[in-house]
Design an enzyme around this catalytic site. Sequence first.
Site: not given
Length: 650
Positions: A249, A257, A262, A266, A292
């Site tokens: 994680d 973000n 975003h 990404d 994530d």
Amino acid sequence: MQPHLIDHFLHQTQIVGHISGRDIIKRGGVAVLMTGICIAAGFWMQAVTVLTVIAVVEFISYPLNKRASKLDAPLELRSGLAVFFFNWLAMLPFLAFGLILSQSGSLPYVVTGYLWVFGVYVHVSNTFGLLPFYNWSQMLVAFAAMFLMHLNLMNNPAFAQDPTAWLLTAISTIVYISNTRDTMNLQKDTNQALERARQEANARLADLEKLSRSDSLTGLMNRRAFDEVVQSMMTQHANRQGVTVFLIDLDGFKPINDSYGHKAGDAVLCAIAARLNALAARGDRVARVGGDEFAFLSAHITSLKQAKAFAERLVNTLRQTIPFEQKQLDVGVSIGIARQGPAATTPPELLSGADQAMYRAKQDSNTNIMVYDKNAFPVRPTLKDRETLMAAMHNGEILPYYQPKVRIDTGEIIGFEALSRWEHPQRGLLSPSHFLPMINELALQGSFMASTAERVLQDLARMKQERLDPGQVSINMSEVTLATLLGRKELFAILDRYPELRHHLTFEITEDIFLARAGEIMRRSIQLFRNAGVRISLDDFGTGYASLQHLKEMAFDELKLDTGFVRDLGIDPAARVLVEGLLTISRGLKVDLIAEGVETEQQRNMLRDMGCKYVQGYFYGAAMPFRETCLRLHARRQDPIATKDITSAA
């Protein structure tokens, strides 16, 4: 003959063998029928001879056709040629019936013979249209039979005509044959187009299947595909060292973000995916299993020591800075490790163990790697526990108790907070700490929220029937209800059944719902409930890092001061300063503030002196069942000075 033509020929031969072996009874039946017609027309010798030839050919060709029809076994060229020859030879005696009848002097028999040859011709074109080797070899024989019939008729004294008439008949037959050829070519083109369309559709289905099993952003396997691979590899390595799952994680991903957009998020996910792929040895598998969250599956690790060493390598690699548009982005990782063995013998056990270990690693500030140990980890709830909880909600065992919210200067009850209790038939009264963790882990938050809201509204309706004023009753709002369309629809359906009670309801939300889900979705959902007449309260006010930001972005009807501030009053001087500041903010925003956790008279007095109007806590009473709550409201209505007169106590 070219090898590919031989392959086509043998493939078609196998199909013909299947068809011919299947239709032998039908062919025998029509052969007997035509024999009878020919005998009736006076040609018994020719008819019996033809029937005998058909029987001999069918007797020889039947075992050949049966062997050829076994599509799972390759056919040799010699056998294919034998099947081809005898099936071609079988056409001749069947066409002979038409030639025999063309010699008759009776028009009905001649017409019958002509129709018979045309029937054989149509049967061949329909049955073998997609098998050109057989189709054209037999069609040519049928064409020849038609012209032989024309010659017979031209020489038949019973039908002597002007030669021009027979020439027109022959020309019509040629036109018919030509049209048949064109039709078959068009049919071939159509079938080829359909085959191309089928292949394109299959390719698209394959692409869709690939998309359904892969993550569109990173190209890694998704959760569904990863689960299948885990199942396969656990079975494959069950008798060896087993497999190891690393559940990873990303820590600090959401702020990236939120801060950079975003596109930056990404870029981080793609970089992490590339690094994991680079670390994967042959046979290892990498997947993106959540927003994530990533998973790494390996069969090369043979011990926990190796697993921990590899996890350290993962940490060192993944936390390296990620460049993005002149910026340097950093993320941390928390890793849960689970190995196949006695504690994890099935894929669900293995994946659940890695998930528990990863969650424990996120909670532990001293390490970011945790190995699953079945004996050291709490027992996970089962499907049986889920059924028990659902039954408890349905049967009314889990129900709301009501803790009063009080006006500090008069002691007047202004409302209640609904706090769930489980009246367990065997274990007695259970507090939320005994069942809320199971509800969250079993993903029953939506059902629990709906059940609680339904029972609170039922209780409010009964209070109104008794002419009691419950004031504002608060319910803790679940994240799932706010975030999902189904959750909102279910709750709105409940509210629609009690439209006159909406103004008595307050939904309490905590700041962490904005962290767990997209903030804009949450804000829209909250506004929908406010528009429906329900008040919204921000619970645990002052504890979140963005509480003031939320106050700026959306309107609340109430703020609830966290118990931690109240608990430290009179102990920590900073607590008083912070409470006074939060009270000033609430007054400036013209929003009610309720101080939770008031347990002592000193806390009550200090809050009153600072100008706090509303309080809640054990000093005024614990949460009570419905009937006791009604009795307290009755007592308050009859004696306004009853039960803790605040003024005299001061």
